[in-house]
Design an enzyme around this catalytic site. Structure first.
Site, mmCIF file in Angstrom:
data_model
loop_
_atom_site.group_PDB
_atom_site.id
_atom_site.type_symbol
_atom_site.label_atom_id
_atom_site.label_comp_id
_atom_site.label_asym_id
_atom_site.label_seq_id
_atom_site.Cartn_x
_atom_site.Cartn_y
_atom_site.Cartn_z
ATOM 1 N N SER A 1 -20.468 -24.930 -21.062
ATOM 2 C CA SER A 1 -19.641 -23.951 -21.774
ATOM 3 C C SER A 1 -19.445 -22.672 -20.978
ATOM 4 O O SER A 1 -20.355 -22.201 -20.279
ATOM 5 C CB SER A 1 -20.340 -23.607 -23.096
ATOM 6 O OG SER A 1 -19.787 -22.440 -23.644
ATOM 7 N N GLU B 1 -19.595 -19.951 -22.281
ATOM 8 C CA GLU B 1 -20.589 -19.002 -22.817
ATOM 9 C C GLU B 1 -21.717 -18.775 -21.804
ATOM 10 O O GLU B 1 -22.429 -17.768 -21.892
ATOM 11 C CB GLU B 1 -21.195 -19.534 -24.117
ATOM 12 C CG GLU B 1 -20.368 -19.274 -25.359
ATOM 13 C CD GLU B 1 -20.374 -17.809 -25.784
ATOM 14 O OE1 GLU B 1 -21.452 -17.221 -25.897
ATOM 15 O OE2 GLU B 1 -19.275 -17.255 -25.986
ATOM 16 N N TYR C 1 -27.589 -19.796 -27.825
ATOM 17 C CA TYR C 1 -26.706 -20.931 -27.505
ATOM 18 C C TYR C 1 -26.380 -20.954 -26.009
ATOM 19 O O TYR C 1 -26.497 -21.991 -25.347
ATOM 20 C CB TYR C 1 -25.415 -20.832 -28.329
ATOM 21 C CG TYR C 1 -24.328 -21.785 -27.887
ATOM 22 C CD1 TYR C 1 -24.318 -23.109 -28.301
ATOM 23 C CD2 TYR C 1 -23.297 -21.358 -27.049
ATOM 24 C CE1 TYR C 1 -23.320 -23.996 -27.883
ATOM 25 C CE2 TYR C 1 -22.292 -22.223 -26.634
ATOM 26 C CZ TYR C 1 -22.314 -23.537 -27.054
ATOM 27 O OH TYR C 1 -21.320 -24.400 -26.640
#
Ligand code: NAP
Ligand code: G4F
Length: 322
Positions: free
Chosen positions: A123, A125, A147
């Site tokens: 990801s 992120e 996460y």
């Protein structure tokens, strides 16, 4: 005929990837976790064409069983606790599933069928507090949520199993991708659904968090094709997948409300309850490696995507209230 196992087949990406692989002639096996209610809404139109098997990323023996039973050519690991705010409320669960779950799956592949090709859903992120703009395969990671931290672990364990055991294991570093099948809690769908409710007179306001954060939003249906392409190459390599264009949440609101003839200023309420303890302010991809080596390009742009999501939510809600 190739066999592919998809973990997370009941999620947004799992449903599009299953459609994509079926169209290419694959035998598709979807791993689903046990739940007290059926979670097959996104795959009910293809349920007769795929095989469903129970398994959970928490449970090593269920993963061993899935790999042993199907000896797949390809495994796409899309399962995760994928909602960033939940990762602060449930950091241990997020680490167990989103990080350690990947090790469990890689171990099952290594021990039982090491020729299986493995895709890990990494990801953007992971870039978090970005070290450079735009972000590419060589940009250092600085995750900003449990996460993001879990995904960094999952990314590096995938690289490590490739280098330690010579597995064909790759990581697709995907920027935000959305669709009418997106979960209602993510900001694009929260807005498209909220706009549709307001337009139909079912709500009076839409409460959101940080309107200034910027994301590189694409269409999920385009991104699953990149996943497949990553497993068809001569050698395993990681790729960044995105559009290379960034927009703010505020711009997203403007676009979605104006599509139905409304002004977002009249309906959007900023609510600190939706602010995050640590924010990722800006994400924008440099997908040039994927464009060159995978010959991959996104087909659907931001405006078309948001219009599609609002139109779908209007249609769905109109049917419900009919
Ligand atoms: P999603 O809609 O939230 O789907 C997540 C899937 O994981 C669901 O099928 C869920 O099953 C399953 N799952 C959760 N915990 C599990 C467990 N313990 N064992 C087995 N399955 C489990 O996510 P998505 O948007 O499709 O994203 C797919 C993957 O890509 C995720 O790993 C996500 O982190 C990653 N990713 C997404 C984006 C994006 O913008 N969408 C960008 C980069 C990376 P239930 O249906 O039972 O809940
Ligand atoms: O839609 P979001 O919740 O997605 P986020 O956090 O970027 O994560 C998604 O994309 C990642 C890829 O970069 C995936 F790995 C991950 O699994 C997931 O699919 O939030 C987007 C932005 C954030 O900056 C958030 O603060 O929108 C901002 N936002 C503002 N108001 C909101 C809200 N987000 C949500 N969910 N709800 C709001 O009310």
């Amino acid at each position: 005929m190739s066999t592919a196992i998809i973990t997370g087949i009941t999620g947004q990406d799992g449903s599009y990837l299953a459609e994509c692989l079926l169209a290419k002639g694959y035998d598709v096996v979807g791993m689903v976790r046990r739940s007290s209610t059926v979670t097959f809404q996104r795959i009910k139109h293809i349920q007769d064409d795929i095989t469903i098997i129970q398994g959970d990323l928490h449970d090593q023996s269920s993963l061993v069983d899935v790999i042993e039973r199907y000896r797949p050519d390809e495994v796409y690991n899309l399962a995760a606790q994928s909602f960033v705010p939940t990762s602060w409320n449930q950091p241990v669960l997020t680490g167990e599933v989103t990080a350690l779950g990947v090790t469990r799956l890689l171990e099952a592949i290594r021990l039982i069928n090491p020729q299986t090709r493995f895709y890990q859903a990494s990801s953007s992120e992971m870039f978090g507090k970005v070290r450079e703009v735009p972000q590419s395969e060589s940009t250092p990671f600085y995750p900003r949520s449990p996460y993001g931290v879990a995904k960094v672990y999952a990314h590096w364990i995938t690289v490590n199993y490739r280098e330690s055991y010579d597995l064909y294991a790759v990581s697709g570093i995907l920027f935000n991708h959305e669709s009418p099948r997106r979960g209602l809690e993510f900001v694009t769908r929260k807005i498209s659904y909220g706009v549709a409710r307001i337009k139909l007179g079912l709500s009076k306001e839409l409460r959101l968090g940080n309107l200034e954060s910027r994301r590189d939003w694409g269409f999920a249906g385009d991104y699953v094709e990149a996943m497949r392409l990553m497993l068809q190459r001569g050698a395993p390599e990681d790729f960044v997948i995105g559009t290379g264009v960034t927009h703010s949440v505020r711009e997203l609101c403007e676009l979605a409300f104006s599509h139905v003839g409304l002004d977002y200023n009249d309906f959007v309420v900023q609510d600190p309850n939706f602010y995050r303890p640590a924010e990722v302010d800006l994400l924008v991809s440099d997908p040039s490696k994927a464009v060159k080596d995978l010959e991959w390009q996104p087909k659907i742009g931001f405006e078309e995507l948001i219009h599609m999501m609002v139109d779908e939510d209007l249609k769905r809600l109109a049917l419900e209230i009919d």
